[in-house]
Write a protein that holds these residues in place. Structure first.
Motif, PDB file in Angstrom:
ATOM      1  N   ALA A   1       2.911  -2.291   9.589  1.00  0.00           N
ATOM      2  CA  ALA A   1       2.747  -3.073   8.356  1.00  0.00           C
ATOM      3  C   ALA A   1       3.013  -2.202   7.133  1.00  0.00           C
ATOM      4  N   VAL A   2       2.513  -0.990   7.174  1.00  0.00           N
ATOM      5  CA  VAL A   2       2.724  -0.065   6.052  1.00  0.00           C
ATOM      6  C   VAL A   2       4.212   0.238   5.894  1.00  0.00           C
ATOM      7  N   ALA A   3       4.849   0.514   7.031  1.00  0.00           N
ATOM      8  CA  ALA A   3       6.278   0.819   6.985  1.00  0.00           C
ATOM      9  C   ALA A   3       7.067  -0.350   6.388  1.00  0.00           C
ATOM     10  N   LEU A   4       6.646  -1.543   6.796  1.00  0.00           N
ATOM     11  CA  LEU A   4       7.306  -2.754   6.297  1.00  0.00           C
ATOM     12  C   LEU A   4       7.171  -2.854   4.776  1.00  0.00           C
ATOM     13  N   LEU A   5       5.942  -2.612   4.285  1.00  0.00           N
ATOM     14  CA  LEU A   5       5.707  -2.693   2.837  1.00  0.00           C
ATOM     15  C   LEU A   5       6.470  -1.603   2.099  1.00  0.00           C
ATOM     16  N   GLN A   6       6.502  -0.398   2.689  1.00  0.00           N
ATOM     17  CA  GLN A   6       7.223   0.706   2.041  1.00  0.00           C
ATOM     18  C   GLN A   6       8.703   0.363   1.882  1.00  0.00           C
ATOM     19  N   VAL A   7       9.314  -0.131   2.981  1.00  0.00           N
ATOM     20  CA  VAL A   7      10.740  -0.476   2.944  1.00  0.00           C
ATOM     21  C   VAL A   7      10.993  -1.564   1.900  1.00  0.00           C
ATOM     22  N   SER A   8      10.094  -2.573   1.895  1.00  0.00           N
ATOM     23  CA  SER A   8      10.270  -3.700   0.963  1.00  0.00           C
ATOM     24  C   SER A   8      10.144  -3.227  -0.476  1.00  0.00           C
ATOM     25  N   HIS A   9       9.125  -2.393  -0.688  1.00  0.00           N
ATOM     26  CA  HIS A   9       8.928  -1.888  -2.042  1.00  0.00           C
ATOM     27  C   HIS A   9      10.131  -1.080  -2.503  1.00  0.00           C
ATOM     28  N   LYS A  10      10.633  -0.285  -1.574  1.00  0.00           N
ATOM     29  CA  LYS A  10      11.756   0.571  -1.923  1.00  0.00           C
ATOM     30  C   LYS A  10      12.983  -0.269  -2.283  1.00  0.00           C
ATOM     31  N   SER A  11      13.201  -1.339  -1.521  1.00  0.00           N
ATOM     32  CA  SER A  11      14.405  -2.134  -1.790  1.00  0.00           C
ATOM     33  C   SER A  11      14.281  -2.888  -3.116  1.00  0.00           C
TER      34      SER A  11
ATOM     35  N   THR B   1      -0.378  -9.887   9.061  1.00  0.00           N
ATOM     36  CA  THR B   1      -0.524 -10.474   7.726  1.00  0.00           C
ATOM     37  C   THR B   1      -0.589  -9.340   6.697  1.00  0.00           C
ATOM     38  N   VAL B   2       0.261  -9.451   5.697  1.00  0.00           N
ATOM     39  CA  VAL B   2       0.230  -8.456   4.620  1.00  0.00           C
ATOM     40  C   VAL B   2       0.152  -9.189   3.279  1.00  0.00           C
ATOM     41  N   GLY B   3      -0.351  -8.491   2.269  1.00  0.00           N
ATOM     42  CA  GLY B   3      -0.440  -9.088   0.937  1.00  0.00           C
ATOM     43  C   GLY B   3       0.446  -8.332  -0.049  1.00  0.00           C
ATOM     44  N   VAL B   4       0.953  -9.061  -1.029  1.00  0.00           N
ATOM     45  CA  VAL B   4       1.690  -8.397  -2.114  1.00  0.00           C
ATOM     46  C   VAL B   4       1.120  -8.878  -3.451  1.00  0.00           C
ATOM     47  N   SER B   5       1.057  -7.984  -4.407  1.00  0.00           N
ATOM     48  CA  SER B   5       0.528  -8.364  -5.726  1.00  0.00           C
ATOM     49  C   SER B   5       1.254  -7.540  -6.790  1.00  0.00           C
ATOM     50  N   GLY B   6       0.912  -7.811  -8.017  1.00  0.00           N
ATOM     51  CA  GLY B   6       1.541  -7.052  -9.094  1.00  0.00           C
ATOM     52  C   GLY B   6       2.713  -7.809  -9.703  1.00  0.00           C
ATOM     53  N   THR B   7       3.455  -7.140 -10.546  1.00  0.00           N
ATOM     54  CA  THR B   7       4.480  -7.827 -11.328  1.00  0.00           C
ATOM     55  C   THR B   7       5.635  -8.291 -10.472  1.00  0.00           C
TER      56      THR B   7
ATOM     57  N   SER C   1      -3.618 -11.715  -6.052  1.00  0.00           N
ATOM     58  CA  SER C   1      -3.986 -10.771  -7.107  1.00  0.00           C
ATOM     59  C   SER C   1      -4.337  -9.426  -6.490  1.00  0.00           C
ATOM     60  N   PRO C   2      -4.214  -8.352  -7.256  1.00  0.00           N
ATOM     61  CA  PRO C   2      -4.542  -7.024  -6.714  1.00  0.00           C
ATOM     62  C   PRO C   2      -5.969  -6.967  -6.174  1.00  0.00           C
ATOM     63  N   ALA C   3      -6.906  -7.576  -6.853  1.00  0.00           N
ATOM     64  CA  ALA C   3      -8.307  -7.479  -6.418  1.00  0.00           C
ATOM     65  C   ALA C   3      -8.498  -8.170  -5.078  1.00  0.00           C
ATOM     66  N   ASP C   4      -7.866  -9.361  -4.967  1.00  0.00           N
ATOM     67  CA  ASP C   4      -7.991 -10.107  -3.711  1.00  0.00           C
ATOM     68  C   ASP C   4      -7.349  -9.337  -2.561  1.00  0.00           C
ATOM     69  N   ALA C   5      -6.140  -8.795  -2.848  1.00  0.00           N
ATOM     70  CA  ALA C   5      -5.437  -8.011  -1.826  1.00  0.00           C
ATOM     71  C   ALA C   5      -6.315  -6.878  -1.337  1.00  0.00           C
ATOM     72  N   MET C   6      -6.919  -6.180  -2.271  1.00  0.00           N
ATOM     73  CA  MET C   6      -7.801  -5.051  -1.949  1.00  0.00           C
ATOM     74  C   MET C   6      -8.921  -5.502  -1.016  1.00  0.00           C
ATOM     75  N   SER C   7      -9.570  -6.604  -1.410  1.00  0.00           N
ATOM     76  CA  SER C   7     -10.747  -6.995  -0.634  1.00  0.00           C
ATOM     77  C   SER C   7     -10.358  -7.525   0.750  1.00  0.00           C
TER      78      SER C   7
ATOM     79  N   THR D   1       1.085   0.025  -7.872  1.00  0.00           N
ATOM     80  CA  THR D   1       0.867   1.461  -7.739  1.00  0.00           C
ATOM     81  C   THR D   1       0.613   1.960  -6.324  1.00  0.00           C
ATOM     82  N   LYS D   2       0.040   1.154  -5.482  1.00  0.00           N
ATOM     83  CA  LYS D   2      -0.316   1.738  -4.180  1.00  0.00           C
ATOM     84  C   LYS D   2      -0.368   0.701  -3.069  1.00  0.00           C
ATOM     85  N   ILE D   3      -0.391   1.237  -1.862  1.00  0.00           N
ATOM     86  CA  ILE D   3      -0.592   0.397  -0.674  1.00  0.00           C
ATOM     87  C   ILE D   3      -1.965   0.721  -0.111  1.00  0.00           C
ATOM     88  N   VAL D   4      -2.725  -0.350   0.205  1.00  0.00           N
ATOM     89  CA  VAL D   4      -3.953  -0.110   0.992  1.00  0.00           C
ATOM     90  C   VAL D   4      -3.680  -0.680   2.391  1.00  0.00           C
TER      91      VAL D   4
END
Lengths: 391, 296
Positions: free
Chosen positions: A115-125, A51-57, A83-89, A104-107
């Motif tokens: 999971a991190v790799a997945l988010l990085q690739v998605s963000h990049k695309s 399970t991963v979360g995404v937030s932001g614009t 939301s970013p706060a929820d994702a963080m928590s 701005t960042k991945i936690v």
């Protein structure tokens, strides 16, 4: 033939009637099943969805990018737009593997997880699409640029080799323990008939060689049943749960190692019977059996070496010398490194050695089986007079 | 008939049998007696084809001993034993099947014998749970299960209690009545005397006597008159010619006569001397005949 069948049948039924045998078999089944399941248990059973979360614009675009990337990697994923706060928590509490917080960042729980790799690739695309759009490309142009087909993957054989070696080593351990167990049975079975003195009554009705053959076939049948059962259970579990990604070719090899077990059993068990016939009491069995156990141990260690270094010339040699070959050759075959010619040569040598040992064992057994009292020397047994075979 | 002729057997330099010959006819019980190591077991093992003789022949029903003829014989070895962990009916039936019976026939015969021999156990009990006496009965059942035409039993009575002895003797008697020949060895000479039709005495690998008890007594060649006379004249015998006093046991005089037909003259003299309470030819027991035979 009827006589031999009767003797073999008795070996099977009386052992089967003993609670100890059935319990021992049940325990072996459980151990083998657990052993076969172990790699799967380590990987984690059943659901491996992350399970991963995404937030932001760009959260929505990111979510669909994550799904796309995950399906390309065969990774089950659950993406939550939040939301970013929820994702963080959520990540901090450990509920999610990782999340994009704001723009701005991945936690993440672990910095280098898939999971991190997945988010990085998605963000990049997503980022790439936006930049290309900003650079004035139309939507269809962007799609065209991004539509590069993934490269086909050719796995080097190293991963498969590792698994094959694991299988080879397991085969060695399995064959060795089964041979030890059933040779001990054979020896105690022969001495049981001498120590309980039932043997003289038996020999008033059957010939010594009928008795020996019947015992070999009866205990041999039980041994093969147990090996086939345990091996079958292990293979079924491994292949259905995906514990190991066993290549199909390995199944064939494992099938042939069953035949090697038959040869190994014939060799070691007839040797055990001959040696055991020299003594009259159970206490003397382990002493008189030490040549067999030593030979088995040497075969075991040699085969373990051959399983892990199947290509060295020492391994090649070991897998040809009977009786070491009975374990070493199936191990080398499982590791995929034995040539057809080597297999045929090893089999021919092992069959020859087994026939020779059977003849020697028969000669000793015929002399020693009615002997009672102190241990008979091999020399005297070899030159002695055969009993109960005079008419 | 079992016909053993001129068996020779040596173990290295030890001569175990020299020219052993004996016969066991159908429907007779033959007792085989001799000291430990005299050659009884060796003879029986050769008769069962367990040992090879150096010379001599074993024939059964006019045929040389073969694997097939041997299956018609029942054997109880001196070194007894059965499978401790095997169920008793299974076990007895197994020995029947090994000698060519069908599975059903062997099972039925085994169950019947175990009942006839009063084995006190559940049919499914393992042998090792039985008392020694009951185990011995199962051992006999294993020898009888295939309805053998001849029995060779090496010390079948050893280790049996008096009731067991009676059971065993009853079983052997029934087999004799059914026409089965029985050869058995024993050290219990009173028992041999009681149940055997003929007796064979072996010592140091040679047969030294064989025949019915009466024949053995006669062959001993020392028939004695035994008499008890209530008389005031202890020397009344002294005057009789050709009569020698051998001894006196429990108040009975034992006399040896030069001419057996003088017995009536001795009786007349005894009646003259006093009241004759006992008069008769003495029948020496087997134990006495045996001792004399092995001492010769």
């Amino acid at each position: 033939m009827t006589t031999i069948r009767l003797i073999a049948g008795r070996e099977i039924t009386t052992r089967w009637q003993q609670k100890g045998f059935r319990i021992g078999l049940a325990v072996a089944v459980v151990i083998v099943a657990l052993g076969a399941l172990a790699p799967r248990l380590v990987k984690g059973l059943g659901d491996n969805t992350i399970t991963v979360g995404v937030s932001g614009t760009n959260a929505t675009a990111l979510a669909s990018a994550v799904n796309q990337a995950a399906s390309a990697q065969n990774q089950k994923v659950n993406v939550v737009v939040t939301s970013p706060a929820d994702a963080m928590s959520k990540v901090e509490k450990g509920a999610w593997e990782a999340a994009i917080v704001g723009d701005t960042k991945i936690v993440a729980k672990e910095g280098n997880s898939s999971a991190v790799a997945l988010l990085q690739v998605s963000h990049k695309s997503v980022d790439t699409v936006q930049r290309l759009a900003q650079a004035g490309l139309t939507n269809s142009q962007v799609q065209e640029i991004l539509a590069s087909a993934p490269l086909p993957v050719t796995a080097t054989r190293s991963a498969e080799n590792t698994q094959r070696r694991v299988i080879a080593s397991v085969t060695v351990v399995f064959l060795f323990t089964q041979l030890i167990a059933f040779c001990t049975w054979m020896a105690t079975g022969v001495v049981e008939e001498k120590s309980t003195r039932v043997v003289e009554l038996l020999l008033s009705a059957v010939r010594p060689l009928q008795l020996l053959t019947g015992k070999l076939l009866g205990i041999g049948a039980l041994a093969m049943f147990q090996v086939a059962l345990l091996g079958g259970i292990a293979l079924t579990i491994v292949s259905t749960t995906g514990s190991l990604d066993v290549p199909v070719a390995v199944y064939a090899t494992i099938g042939t190692s069953f035949l090697w077990f038959v040869l190994g059993f014939a060799f070691f068990a007839s040797l055990s019977a001959a040696l055991a016939s020299l003594v009259s009491r159970q206490e003397e069995v382990s002493g008189v059996m030490s040549p067999v156990t030593s030979l088995l141990l040497v075969s075991y260690l040699g085969s373990l070496y051959a399983a892990n270094a199947p290509n060295t010339s020492l391994s090649r040699l070991l897998s040809l010398i009977p009786p070491i070959s009975a374990i070493a050759m199936p191990a080398r075959m499982a590791s995929g490194q034995a040539s057809g010619a080597e297999v045929v040569l090893a089999a021919a040598l092992m069959i020859g050695a087994t026939v020779a040992i059977l003849a020697i064992a028969a000669r000793i057994y015929r002399v020693a089986i009615l002997h009672s009292g102190s241990r008979l020397t091999l020399r005297r047994a070899w030159h002695g007079e055969a009993v109960a075979d005079t008419i | 008939m079992l016909d053993i002729s001129n068996l020779e057997k040596s173990y290295g330099s030890v001569r175990a049998l020299s020219g052993v010959s004996l016969q066991v006819r159908d429907g007779e019980i033959v007792g085989f007696v001799g000291a430990n190591g005299a050659g009884k077991s060796t003879t029986m093992r050769i008769a069962m084809g367990l040992l090879a003789a150096d010379a001599g022949q074993v024939r059964f029903r006019e045929q040389p001993l073969s694997f097939a003829t041997r299956l018609r014989m029942g054997y109880m070895p001196e070194s007894r034993g059965l499978y401790p962990k095997m169920r008793i009916v299974d076990q007895v039936a197994y020995f029947g099947e090994l000698r060519g019976m069908t599975a059903d026939d062997a099972r039925a015969s085994a169950a019947r014998l175990i009942q006839q021999l009063d084995v006190l156990a559940e049919p499914n009990a393992q042998l090792q749970t039985l008392s020694l006496g009951n185990q011995q009965r199962v051992q006999l059942a294993a020898a009888l299960v295939h309805r053998p035409e001849l029995l060779i039993l090496d010390e079948p009575f050893a280790g049996l209690d008096p009731v067991g002895v009676d059971t065993m003797a009853g079983v052997l008697g029934a087999r004799r009545a059914a026409g089965v020949g029985v050869l058995f060895s024993s050290h219990q000479l009173d028992l041999v005397e009681r149940i055997c039709d003929r007796i064979i005495i072996i010592t140091s690998g040679r047969i030294v006597a064989s025949g019915t008890l009466a024949e053995l007594q006669q062959a001993a060649g020392r028939r004695e008159l035994e008499l008890r006379v209530d008389t005031a004249d202890p020397d009344w015998v002294g005057d009789l010619p050709g009569v020698e006093v051998v001894g006196s046991v429990a108040g009975r005089l034992r006399l040896r006569l030069d001419r057996p037909e003088d017995d009536q003259a001795v009786l007349a003299a005894a009646m003259h001397a006093g009241r004759v309470e006992h008069f008769g030819w003495r029948q020496p027991p087997l134990s006495e005949l045996y001792r004399e035979a092995v001492q010769e």
